[in-house]
Design a protein around this motif. Structure first.
Motif, short mmCIF file in Angstrom:
data_model
loop_
_atom_site.label_atom_id
_atom_site.label_comp_id
_atom_site.label_asym_id
_atom_site.label_seq_id
_atom_site.Cartn_x
_atom_site.Cartn_y
_atom_site.Cartn_z
N MET A 331 0.86 -1.17 0.00
CA MET A 331 0.00 0.00 0.00
C MET A 331 0.90 1.23 0.00
N PRO A 332 0.43 2.36 -0.52
CA PRO A 332 1.28 3.56 -0.56
C PRO A 332 1.68 3.99 0.85
N ALA A 333 2.93 4.38 0.97
CA ALA A 333 3.43 4.83 2.28
C ALA A 333 4.61 5.76 2.07
N GLN A 334 4.61 6.84 2.82
CA GLN A 334 5.71 7.79 2.81
C GLN A 334 6.11 8.11 4.24
N LEU A 335 7.41 8.29 4.43
CA LEU A 335 7.90 8.70 5.75
C LEU A 335 9.10 9.62 5.58
N MET A 336 9.45 10.30 6.69
CA MET A 336 10.64 11.17 6.71
C MET A 336 11.82 10.34 7.19
N GLY A 337 12.86 10.29 6.38
CA GLY A 337 14.04 9.51 6.75
C GLY A 337 15.18 9.74 5.79
N ASN A 338 16.18 8.90 5.90
CA ASN A 338 17.36 8.95 5.02
C ASN A 338 17.16 7.95 3.90
N PRO A 339 16.98 8.38 2.66
CA PRO A 339 16.71 7.44 1.56
C PRO A 339 17.81 6.40 1.38
N ASP A 340 19.07 6.81 1.49
CA ASP A 340 20.18 5.87 1.30
C ASP A 340 20.17 4.78 2.37
N SER A 341 19.94 5.19 3.63
CA SER A 341 19.92 4.21 4.71
C SER A 341 18.77 3.22 4.54
N LEU A 342 17.60 3.72 4.17
CA LEU A 342 16.45 2.82 3.98
C LEU A 342 16.67 1.88 2.79
N ARG A 343 17.36 2.36 1.77
CA ARG A 343 17.67 1.48 0.63
C ARG A 343 18.65 0.38 1.06
N ILE A 344 19.63 0.74 1.88
CA ILE A 344 20.57 -0.27 2.40
C ILE A 344 19.82 -1.28 3.26
N LEU A 345 18.85 -0.81 4.06
CA LEU A 345 18.06 -1.71 4.90
C LEU A 345 17.35 -2.75 4.04
N MET A 346 16.65 -2.30 2.98
CA MET A 346 15.93 -3.24 2.12
C MET A 346 16.89 -4.19 1.42
N ASN A 347 18.02 -3.69 0.96
CA ASN A 347 18.99 -4.54 0.28
C ASN A 347 19.51 -5.64 1.19
N ASN A 348 19.77 -5.31 2.46
CA ASN A 348 20.27 -6.34 3.38
C ASN A 348 19.19 -7.36 3.71
N LEU A 349 17.94 -6.90 3.86
CA LEU A 349 16.87 -7.86 4.13
C LEU A 349 16.69 -8.84 2.97
N LEU A 350 16.67 -8.30 1.75
CA LEU A 350 16.49 -9.17 0.58
C LEU A 350 17.71 -10.06 0.35
N ASP A 351 18.91 -9.54 0.58
CA ASP A 351 20.14 -10.34 0.39
C ASP A 351 20.15 -11.53 1.34
N ASN A 352 19.81 -11.28 2.63
CA ASN A 352 19.78 -12.38 3.59
C ASN A 352 18.70 -13.40 3.22
N ALA A 353 17.51 -12.90 2.83
CA ALA A 353 16.41 -13.82 2.51
C ALA A 353 16.77 -14.72 1.33
N ILE A 354 17.36 -14.15 0.28
CA ILE A 354 17.75 -14.95 -0.89
C ILE A 354 18.92 -15.86 -0.56
N ARG A 355 19.86 -15.38 0.23
CA ARG A 355 21.05 -16.15 0.56
C ARG A 355 20.70 -17.43 1.32
N TYR A 356 19.75 -17.33 2.26
CA TYR A 356 19.43 -18.47 3.12
C TYR A 356 18.24 -19.29 2.63
N SER A 357 17.58 -18.87 1.54
CA SER A 357 16.46 -19.65 1.00
C SER A 357 16.99 -20.67 -0.01
N PRO A 358 16.46 -21.89 0.00
CA PRO A 358 16.92 -22.92 -0.95
C PRO A 358 16.39 -22.64 -2.36
N PRO A 359 17.02 -23.19 -3.38
CA PRO A 359 16.53 -23.01 -4.76
C PRO A 359 15.10 -23.54 -4.90
N GLY A 360 14.33 -22.85 -5.72
CA GLY A 360 12.96 -23.24 -5.96
C GLY A 360 11.97 -22.77 -4.91
#
Length: 446
Positions: A331-360
């Motif tokens: 859903m649409p959402a906006q907040l006041m924050g640091n765009p670079d830090s929030l982008r790093i946050l999402m990248n780390n969450l997705l990197d860990n999820a893909i790294r530890y998930s099995p193929p398929g």
């Protein structure tokens, strides 16, 4: 700047001098005010007393007619202080006057009145005694002078006490500030590594907020320095292993007997370099997220666009492992924050999820907004984290024992630091089909 301004606002301000100056000014102003009040009261009382004396003087004169009297000798009189008497008979003939040079009116107005002539104001009392009219006059300046003298005599002892009070203030303030001077000497005598609290023994209550603030600052500095030392020690330890492996791989490449072995050694060397570069990048990212490292003004962030962008960046990585990466709820959402830090946050969450998930398997991302906050969740199909390690995985360089996935142990530490900087919280939970990471952030814009 004038001399008065320099005295009141000196460049090197002193509490003792300021207190002495302003208290002295206040006491002196109080003395002047008290003297003024005394002067007003004495003047009123003097007017009443002299008016009464004038009435008594008139009443003491004989009421019968008498022959003209000889005036007083001018050389023995002072017109600015003396009481002047004039007497008229019933025909208006002045039969007596005490001062020839007076400029009083030659007609009497019964009762009290004021009269000004030749720069002098007179207080006049006139009364009829038998066949005569008696007029008694006195300059008001004599009364005012008497009131001023009495007021000055009253406040003079207070003015003499002022130097004693100034000395008492100087000594008392100095004794009160001696504890502050001891605390300053304590801080000055310390070396850069001494961050123990400053003693508050004997410190005045008014100065204790300053010492408490300094002690709180020293405690934060001590915590920050210890964290930096631990960070440097951990980073040095973590860098030692890949650098040693790189050195070994270089030796193997040098000693390769044929091109095939050499190509295999260079491939291992390339992977080792990539892991070392990733580790250094993670270290730099974590250092930038330290409190006070980067001071950037918060800006509006479109979280929906940010999440879509992060998923697009990791789409190829997920496809290589045949992982279905997508958004389950948004859903649409906006907040006041640091765009670079929030982008790093999402990248780390997705990197860990893909790294530890099995193929398929699948990795689902959700974005929800409620009153005053926004929730980002990432659900993977990995093995999860043992309950005993759920809190420890946020520590730097900590990896779950037995995990086969290659990582630096910094991803979740970076996530927690970013979330704390945003005033939010991050929660890990095992759902039975993998790990669910839930991030709640504040500062949502309507």
């Amino acid at each position: 700047m004038s001399a008065a301004d320099k005295l009141i606002h000196p460049e090197n301000s002193s509490v003792r001098r300021s207190l002495l100056l302003w208290l002295s000014i206040g006491i002196l102003a109080g003395i002047v005010f008290a003297g003024s009040m005394i002067y007003v009261q004495v003047r009123e009382q003097a007017n009443q007393l002299f008016d009464y004396q004038m009435k008594q003087l008139v009443a003491s004169l004989p009421s019968q007619s008498y022959a003209p009297l000889i005036p007083t000798r001018p050389e023995l009189s002072n017109i600015q202080e003396d009481i002047i008497i004039q007497i008229w008979d019933t025909h208006g003939l002045r039969i007596y006057h005490s001062h020839d040079s007076s400029a009083l009116p030659q007609r009497a107005e019964l009762g009290f009145s004021n009269f000004s002539a030749q720069g002098t104001t007179w207080r006049i009392y006139s009364a009829q005694l038998g066949d005569t009219i008696v007029q008694v006059a006195q300059p008001l300046s004599a009364r005012l002078e008497l009131a001023a003298r009495l007021a000055l005599k009253t406040v003079a002892p207070l003015l003499l006490i002022l130097p004693f009070l100034a000395g008492l203030i100087w000594v008392t303030v100095g004794r009160s500030l001696s504890a502050v001077q001891r605390a300053a000497s304590d801080v000055q005598s310390r070396d850069a590594g001494a961050l123990t609290p400053i003693s508050e023994a004997g410190v005045p209550q008014e100065v204790q907020p300053l010492t408490k603030a300094l002690n709180a600052l020293l405690q934060r500095l001590d915590t920050s320095i210890k964290a930096q030392r631990n960070f440097i020690a951990d980073a040095a330890h973590e860098l030692k292993t890949p650098l040693t492996a790189l050195k070994l791989q270089i030796l193997l490449a040098e000693r390769a007997a044929d091109d095939g072995a050499r190509q295999e050694a260079f491939a291992d060397l390339k992977q080792g370099l990539e892991r070392a570069i990733h580790l250094v990048q993670q270290l730099l990212t974590l250092a930038r997220q330290e409190p006070g490292a980067v001071e950037e003004a918060p800006a509006p962030v479109d979280l929906q666009a940010l999440v879509h962008g992060a998923i697009g960046d990791f789409a190829m990585t997920a496809a290589d492992k045949n992982i279905d990466l997508g958004i389950r709820t948004e859903m649409p959402a906006q907040l006041m924050g640091n765009p670079d830090s929030l982008r790093i946050l999402m990248n780390n969450l997705l990197d860990n999820a893909i790294r530890y998930s099995p193929p398929g398997s699948t990795v689902d991302v959700s974005l929800l907004a409620d009153a005053g906050s926004v929730v980002i969740s990432v659900q993977d199909n990995g093995p999860g984290i043992p309950e005993a390690d759920l809190s420890r995985v946020f520590d730097r360089f900590y990896r779950v024992p037995g995990s086969n996935a290659k990582g630096t142990g910094l991803g979740l530490a970076i996530v927690r630091r970013i979330v704390e900087g945003q005033g939010g919280e991050v929660v890990l939970a095992n759902t039975g089909k993998g790990l669910l990471v839930t991030v709640r952030l504040g500062g949502v814009q309507p």
